[in-house]
Write an enzyme that holds these catalytic residues in place. Structure first.
Site, PDB file in Angstrom:
ATOM      1  N   GLU A  18       0.803  -1.222   0.000  1.00 28.51           N
ATOM      2  CA  GLU A  18       0.000   0.000   0.000  1.00 28.51           C
ATOM      3  C   GLU A  18       0.835   1.271   0.000  1.00 28.51           C
ATOM      4  O   GLU A  18       0.301   2.366   0.036  1.00 28.51           O
ATOM      5  CB  GLU A  18      -0.982   0.016   1.185  1.00 28.51           C
ATOM      6  CG  GLU A  18      -0.322   0.193   2.545  1.00 28.51           C
ATOM      7  CD  GLU A  18       0.064  -1.119   3.183  1.00 28.51           C
ATOM      8  OE1 GLU A  18       0.171  -2.138   2.453  1.00 28.51           O
ATOM      9  OE2 GLU A  18       0.258  -1.149   4.407  1.00 28.51           O
ATOM     10  N   CYS A 530      -0.720   6.128   5.717  1.00 29.04           N
ATOM     11  CA  CYS A 530      -1.349   5.324   4.677  1.00 29.04           C
ATOM     12  C   CYS A 530      -0.304   4.896   3.656  1.00 29.04           C
ATOM     13  O   CYS A 530      -0.460   5.075   2.456  1.00 29.04           O
ATOM     14  CB  CYS A 530      -2.469   6.117   4.008  1.00 29.04           C
ATOM     15  SG  CYS A 530      -3.587   5.069   3.054  1.00 29.04           S
TER      16      CYS A 530
END
Length: 551
Positions: A18, A530
């Site tokens: 990610e 993130c």
């Protein structure tokens, strides 16, 4: 791979799917004295969008990440709404808010239990717990019934996993073999482990709730410039389906998440003095008027120097992005409307550049964005639901407001934000249902492109303030920039060599075991980055470099 050449330390990153982040720190005398936050992935979405129809932006930007998902779509759509000057219907705003509320519930649950818990909870130690004692403790903490048998079943699962020798996600956990930084009693570890497993099922319900209005999850496809398209979700049975899922998730938040947060925090109150930053910024979220930041349920504002007695209004004109220490051409700072994205790779610390992230600054200073910023601004502005939740947390832990400025406060703020958003979702849902019953079912307003225009969309995502900036001419994107929460929190130094939020927060952090630096993970994870992460610790006394994976 790593090497030292004089004072220059180069460490190869450890990456995950990610995203890519590397943290380097120098430890001296058992504490961190310097830190560098390095993003090692270049995407160049701004470059991809040039020349495209502005309506396409949301479909590209939200695919930057499958975790953040809807927030990028909303930021892009709000930017183009602003660019063309369209006023969307009330129902569209309500539907957007409801989907964002579900995202908050989903995101914060996943973060606490599945991304952050292993920094505090020793799953292996749950095997040493007395299930009956743990059940009594759980029932004292929460009105929800917990049985001894259910906790015995969790112990059996953990035991089977350990005995199998195939530990899966726990393979490299720092708590294995014992670690002095893990201090929870075995019974609390068992309760938290049980809820870790249960939260896997609960987060699916939150994701399903998002998909009712969002059409799917991840990557919603119901927002358009001018409003929303999901008329099917206005049917009474679809609203009822959302309400059922929402109530189940909200109950878990109120009766499990918040009580677990307080139970765990009670044993780590020393972390109320670790991970401090100074400045906080939020654009607020959940508007009634898309063009008025002051109409948002959670307020906008700026806090300087940890001073809760004064909150300045947020002025978007004061944002600049610096690239002097980033892998981009030039050294000048630009406002996002004038932003330039021209990659220039050197090496780690080549020309002092060390990250693909730019360095956003507000009035020339580094700022933290995210749940802590939102909660602090709301608390200082006397936002009633936030004040009630914050005071409960402070009273339960026996600490003052100064404890909020920390890694512990950052983690607590995420739960507070989740709770206050979840409580307001019902208000928006009732309003949408009442509108539909009254025959008010409009979701879209028609619009036309001006010859040329610019616009910005602000979203206070679960990870913090997100903004998309667009300049269009003749219905084509001429410039597009997005300033995301992780660049505020995890970016590099700026032209004035001022550290980013996470770089500041890491300074002074004690490290009990340099080979297993869970303390670094606690602060880095408190920002909910993130991106995938690699953490490296450099000890200047031994010239030894350690590589670690964030678990």
């Amino acid at each position: 791979m790593s090497e030292m050449q004089g004072n220059k330390i180069v460490v190869d990153p450890i990456t995950r799917i990610e995203g890519h982040l590397r943290i380097e720190v120098e430890v001296e005398g058992g504490k961190i004295k310097n830190a560098w936050s390095m993003s090692t992935l270049f995407r160049g979405l701004e470059m991809i969008l040039k020349g495209r129809d502005p309506r396409d932006a949301q479909h590209f930007t939200q695919r930057a990440c499958g975790v953040c998902t809807y927030v990028h779509a909303l930021a892009s759509v709000r930017a183009v709404d602003n660019c063309v000057g369209v006023k969307i219907p009330e129902n569209a705003t309500l539907m957007r808010n409801l989907t964002m509320g579900a995202q908050y519930m989903h995101d914060h649950l996943v973060h606490f239990y599945h991304l952050h818990a292993l920094d505090w909870v020793n799953v292996a130690n749950a095997l040493n717990a007395d299930p009956a004692k743990a059940a009594r403790l759980a029932n004292d903490l929460s009105p929800r019934k917990t049985t001894t048998e259910s906790l015995k079943a969790v112990q059996a699962k953990v035991k089977a996993l350990v005995e199998s020798g195939q530990l899966g996600i726990f393979t490299n956990a720092y708590f294995l073999g014992g670690h002095p930084a893990y201090v929870l009693p075995a019974e609390v570890d068992l309760i938290a482990t049980a809820h870790y497993l249960e939260a896997l099922r609960v987060q699916v319900k939150a994701a399903r709730a998002m998909a009712i209005f969002g059409a799917k999850n991840p990557h919603t496809q119901f927002t358009v410039v001018g409003g929303c398209t999901n008329y099917d979700s206005l049917r009474p049975e679809r609203i009822a389906e959302f309400r059922k899922l929402y109530k189940e998730v909200r109950e878990f938040i109120e009766q499990v998440y918040i009580t677990d947060l307080l139970a765990v925090a009670g044993f780590y109150k020393n972390w109320a003095g670790i991970g401090k930053t100074s400045n906080f910024l939020t654009c607020g979220e959940f508007p009634t008027d898309e063009y008025d930041l002051n109409s948002r349920y959670t307020p906008q504002g700026v806090i300087w120097g940890n001073d809760l007695s004064k909150v300045d209004d947020f002025n978007p004109d004061l944002i600049e992005e610096h690239v002097k220490y980033s892998w981009y051409e030039g050294a000048d700072a630009h406002h996002p409307y004038k932003g330039v994205t021209k990659p220039k790779w050197t090496e780690f610390h080549g020309e002092d550049r060390y990250s693909w992230m730019k360095a956003p600054r507000y009035k020339g200073e580094a700022f933290e964005v995210g749940p802590l910023a939102s909660v602090l601004v709301a608390y200082a502005k006397k936002h009633e639901p936030t004040v009630k939740a914050v005071d409960l947390v402070l009273k339960t832990l026996g600490v003052g407001p100064e404890a909020l400025f920390s890694t512990l406060g950052r983690t607590a703020a995420r739960g507070i934000q989740c709770l206050t958003a979840a409580q307001e979702v019902e208000v928006w849902l009732d309003k949408l249902e009442a509108n539909v019953k009254a025959g008010k079912d409009d979701l879209y307003t028609d619009w036309q492109y001006p010859t040329e225009s610019q616009g910005v969309g602000f979203v206070n995502a679960p990870r913090g303030m997100l903004s998309h900036w667009i300049v269009q001419r003749g219905g084509k994107i001429e410039n597009f920039q997005h300033v995301v929460p992780s660049t505020w929190n995890l970016g590099p130094r700026c032209a004035e060599r001022k550290l980013s939020a996470v770089e500041q927060a890491l300074i002074g952090t004690p490290i009990a075991d340099p080979k297993r630096p869970v303390e670094i993970l606690r602060t880095v994870h408190s920002y909910d980055p993130c991106i995938a992460c690699g953490v490296h610790v450099i000890d200047p006394e031994s010239n030894q470099v350690h590589k670690f994976r964030i678990l």
